[in-house]
Every structure is written in structure tokens, then in C-alpha cells.
Write a protein that holds these residues in place. Structure first.
Motif, PDB file in Angstrom:
ATOM      1  N   TYR A  25       0.819  -1.211   0.000  1.00 35.08           N
ATOM      2  CA  TYR A  25       0.000   0.000   0.000  1.00 35.08           C
ATOM      3  C   TYR A  25       0.853   1.262   0.000  1.00 35.08           C
ATOM      4  CZ  TYR A  25      -4.590  -2.107   0.172  1.00 35.08           C
ATOM      5  OH  TYR A  25      -5.745  -2.769  -0.173  1.00 35.08           O
ATOM      6  N   PHE A  26       2.044   1.201   0.572  1.00 37.83           N
ATOM      7  CA  PHE A  26       2.958   2.338   0.469  1.00 37.83           C
ATOM      8  C   PHE A  26       3.358   2.565  -0.983  1.00 37.83           C
ATOM      9  CE2 PHE A  26       7.551   3.291   0.012  1.00 37.83           C
ATOM     10  CZ  PHE A  26       7.505   4.651   0.275  1.00 37.83           C
ATOM     11  N   LEU A  27       3.662   1.491  -1.701  1.00 35.75           N
ATOM     12  CA  LEU A  27       4.065   1.619  -3.094  1.00 35.75           C
ATOM     13  C   LEU A  27       2.937   2.149  -3.973  1.00 35.75           C
ATOM     14  CD1 LEU A  27       6.023  -1.755  -3.492  1.00 35.75           C
ATOM     15  CD2 LEU A  27       7.014   0.533  -3.324  1.00 35.75           C
ATOM     16  N   LEU A  28       1.696   1.883  -3.594  1.00 34.16           N
ATOM     17  CA  LEU A  28       0.549   2.257  -4.432  1.00 34.16           C
ATOM     18  C   LEU A  28      -0.133   3.543  -4.007  1.00 34.16           C
ATOM     19  CD1 LEU A  28      -1.121  -1.271  -4.740  1.00 34.16           C
ATOM     20  CD2 LEU A  28       0.329  -0.121  -6.429  1.00 34.16           C
ATOM     21  N   ASP A  29       0.273   4.137  -2.898  1.00 27.47           N
ATOM     22  CA  ASP A  29      -0.440   5.276  -2.342  1.00 27.47           C
ATOM     23  C   ASP A  29      -0.420   6.480  -3.284  1.00 27.47           C
ATOM     24  OD1 ASP A  29      -1.929   6.734  -0.562  1.00 27.47           O
ATOM     25  OD2 ASP A  29      -0.255   7.185   0.785  1.00 27.47           O
TER      26      ASP A  29
ATOM     27  N   GLN B 168       0.076   9.328  -8.283  1.00 25.45           N
ATOM     28  CA  GLN B 168       0.724   8.166  -7.684  1.00 25.45           C
ATOM     29  C   GLN B 168       2.007   8.625  -6.993  1.00 25.45           C
ATOM     30  OE1 GLN B 168       1.019   5.916 -11.307  1.00 25.45           O
ATOM     31  NE2 GLN B 168      -0.634   4.558 -10.714  1.00 25.45           N
ATOM     32  N   SER B 169       2.001   8.608  -5.684  1.00 21.80           N
ATOM     33  CA  SER B 169       3.091   9.214  -4.932  1.00 21.80           C
ATOM     34  C   SER B 169       4.425   8.512  -5.167  1.00 21.80           C
ATOM     35  CB  SER B 169       2.751   9.215  -3.443  1.00 21.80           C
ATOM     36  OG  SER B 169       3.738   9.893  -2.705  1.00 21.80           O
ATOM     37  N   THR B 170       4.508   7.222  -4.865  1.00 21.20           N
ATOM     38  CA  THR B 170       5.771   6.506  -5.020  1.00 21.20           C
ATOM     39  C   THR B 170       6.120   6.324  -6.488  1.00 21.20           C
ATOM     40  OG1 THR B 170       5.314   5.321  -2.956  1.00 21.20           O
ATOM     41  CG2 THR B 170       7.053   4.450  -4.340  1.00 21.20           C
ATOM     42  N   VAL B 171       5.134   6.020  -7.310  1.00 24.70           N
ATOM     43  CA  VAL B 171       5.384   5.868  -8.746  1.00 24.70           C
ATOM     44  C   VAL B 171       5.935   7.160  -9.333  1.00 24.70           C
ATOM     45  CG1 VAL B 171       4.340   5.418 -11.000  1.00 24.70           C
ATOM     46  CG2 VAL B 171       3.622   4.086  -9.013  1.00 24.70           C
TER      47      VAL B 171
ATOM     48  N   PRO C 285       1.445  -0.654 -11.827  1.00 24.64           N
ATOM     49  CA  PRO C 285       2.238   0.393 -11.161  1.00 24.64           C
ATOM     50  C   PRO C 285       3.519  -0.143 -10.536  1.00 24.64           C
ATOM     51  CG  PRO C 285       0.310  -0.188  -9.854  1.00 24.64           C
ATOM     52  CD  PRO C 285       0.156  -0.882 -11.159  1.00 24.64           C
ATOM     53  N   LEU C 286       3.495  -1.372 -10.022  1.00 25.56           N
ATOM     54  CA  LEU C 286       4.695  -1.932  -9.398  1.00 25.56           C
ATOM     55  C   LEU C 286       5.771  -2.190 -10.444  1.00 25.56           C
ATOM     56  CD1 LEU C 286       3.052  -4.417  -6.873  1.00 25.56           C
ATOM     57  CD2 LEU C 286       3.762  -2.048  -6.498  1.00 25.56           C
TER      58      LEU C 286
ATOM     59  N   ARG D 163       7.918  10.590   4.970  1.00 19.80           N
ATOM     60  CA  ARG D 163       6.925  10.665   6.054  1.00 19.80           C
ATOM     61  C   ARG D 163       5.795   9.674   5.826  1.00 19.80           C
ATOM     62  NH1 ARG D 163       8.486  16.312   5.936  1.00 19.80           N
ATOM     63  NH2 ARG D 163       9.418  16.854   7.954  1.00 19.80           N
ATOM     64  N   ARG D 164       5.416   9.468   4.552  1.00 19.27           N
ATOM     65  CA  ARG D 164       4.400   8.471   4.257  1.00 19.27           C
ATOM     66  C   ARG D 164       4.945   7.076   4.559  1.00 19.27           C
ATOM     67  NH1 ARG D 164       0.141   9.258   5.165  1.00 19.27           N
ATOM     68  NH2 ARG D 164      -0.638   7.590   3.824  1.00 19.27           N
TER      69      ARG D 164
END
Length: 276
Positions: free
Chosen positions: A54-58, A65-68, A175-176, A225-226
Motif C-alpha cells: 500500500y505504500f508503493l501504491l499510495d 501516484q506518490s511513489t510511482v 504500477p509496481l 513521512r508516508r
């Protein structure tokens, strides 16, 4: 109680195309959504695989897409214009000159251990990339890599849906895979070898990232922080918040996949304040 969300150690599912995967998964999701008694937060373990996924997809506050976005856009720009600190050093040469000659130091060096007119002390400027803000970048790259390794194949081939502010629920394609492909390229940057990876991130790292002249470093501070809220210091409330923006379902049904689907249903039924 839920089945374990992660496959047992040594489990290596083989990719397969399951034409019935989507209907079966959605059927289980509807089943769990329709249950009269929804699972309560304490009954749901904050599993590392779940938190990492869920961190990776948030999404960020703008529905991106934050991490992407960080890996595929922000990080690539930062690695092309890394901040650096400048150091001046006095270097002794014999028979050659590199940089500006420091004459007082040169005269002194020439008379040490006997007179030698071929000695020169020159000032050289060295650039160091091992700054706190760059250490934060490398720390995030390492942790994102670790999160990717945790995600099992059934989730990698699963179904991803995201919903941003004033945006309808929409499907997202692989996304991953986007994160993994971009990271594999970015790790080849030669400057990364000059940057140390901190054991943990301090407020100094975050403050420097927020105050340097390149605004993209602030994205790194927000993403950390996320990561801290979801992975390092997880809570049901933080997971609920992400659950209002992200739905992640496995590619097929199975004993532990059903536990994941049940948890997804719980997130869909919940509010950020904890109600159902």
C-alpha cells in the motif's frame, strides 16, 4: 481471523493466466463486503507485505501516484542535478602543478627535508555528493527496493484501483512494474556510489531536503513521512487513510489471498475516523 496475508517462506508461485481470476476475486470481495459483521481493526494484523504494497501504491494529496511519480519522474531529475558540497584541499606535488599554487605553503614545503625547488602546494576543489538530502534519496531507493521484494507474484499480477480527490475510481496498469523498471535504470547512476546510505533518517535529513534550492527534494521528504507512517510506525488509522484512495486485489483466489481480499473489504467499508 484472517489467513496469513503473505505466502509462507519458500513459496514461489508461478505466473499463470487465469481467465476466471477476476470474477472469482470480485466474487470474494462482494462476499466480504456483504458480511453483516465486519472484521474489527484489532483482528487485522498489520502485515509487512500489506503495508509495503500500500505504500508503493499510495496517492498524494493531488491524486497522483506518490511513489510511482517519485521514482519515475522526481528521482530521475534529482539524480541529474544532485546537490553537492565544495571542499578546498592543499595538495603537495613534485614536478607538476594542478590547481592554483599556494605560494606561502609552497616555499615552506620546498625547505622541508632539504631544499627542493620542484615542490608545489596547490589548492584543489573537490565536490562531495554525500550530503544529508542525497542520503535521504538513497535511503528511499533502498527501502522502495525492499518493499518491492516483499510483494508476492499474486499481488504483482493483481488488480489495482485508485481514486483521488474529485476523481472516480479508476484502474491502474502495472504500477509496481513501473517502479521496478525505473529503479533498475536509476541504480546505474555513478554518483550513487559516492553517497552513503544512513541506517535511519533524522530530522536533519528532512530539513535539508525541504530547504535546498531544488524543490524536488521536498517530494522526497514527504514520501519518507508516508513511508514512516505506513511501514516503520504503522497504524490501522494510517492504513485506513490509504484505503480510501487505493484498492489492491490479488490476481486469483486462494487461502492467503482470501485474507487479503477480506482486509480490502474492511478498508472499503471503513472511514478514516474508524467507522464502518
Amino acid at each position: 481471523m484472517f489467513a496469513p496475508l503473505a505466502p509462507p517462506i519458500g513459496f514461489a508461485p508461478r505466473p499463470r493466466v487465469d481467465a476466471q481470476g477476476f470474477p472469482a476475486v470480485m466474487g470474494r470481495l462482494i462476499y466480504h463486503l456483504a458480511r453483516v459483521e465486519a472484521p474489527t481493526a484489532p483482528a487485522i494484523a498489520l502485515d509487512p507485505v500489506l503495508l509495503a504494497t500500500y505504500f508503493l501504491l499510495d496517492l498524494d494529496n493531488n491524486g497522483n501516484q506518490s511513489t510511482v511519480a517519485f521514482v519515475t519522474h522526481t528521482l530521475s531529475r534529482l539524480l541529474q542535478q544532485l546537490t553537492r558540497s565544495t571542499e578546498q584541499q592543499a595538495v603537495l606535488y613534485e614536478g607538476q602543478v594542478r590547481g592554483r599554487i599556494l605560494w606561502p605553503a609552497t616555499y615552506k614545503a620546498r625547505h622541508n627535508d632539504g631544499f627542493n625547488p620542484n615542490r608545489y602546494v596547490c589548492r584543489q576543489v573537490h565536490q562531495r555528493f554525500d550530503t544529508p538530502e542525497n542520503q535521504l534519496l538513497k535511503y528511499l531507493m533502498t527501502q522502495i527496493n525492499d518493499c518491492l521484494r516483499l510483494v508476492p507474484e499474486s499481488i504483482r499480477r493483481g488488480f489495482f484501483y485508485q481514486m483521488g480527490p474529485n476523481q472516480p475510481l479508476r484502474a491502474t496498469a502495472e504500477p509496481l512494474g513501473q517502479i521496478e523498471t525505473s529503479l533498475n535504470v536509476l541504480w546505474r547512476n555513478v554518483r550513487l556510489a559516492e553517497i552513503s546510505t544512513p541506517d535511519y533518517v533524522t530530522e536533519q535529513h528532512l530539513l535539508k531536503a525541504q530547504t535546498v534550492r531544488f524543490e524536488e527534494y521536498a517530494h522526497a521528504a514527504r514520501l519518507y513521512r508516508r513511508y514512516r507512517a505506513l511501514v516503520l510506525q504503522p497504524s490501522w488509522e494510517a492504513l485506513q487513510e490509504v484505503g480510501t484512495r487505493v484498492v489492491c486485489l490479488p490476481a486469483q483466489t486462494g487461502p492467503w489471498e482470501d485474507g487479503w481480499i477480506a482486509l480490502s473489504a474492511s478498508l472499503l467499508r471503513s472511514t478514516p475516523e474508524g467507522g464502518t
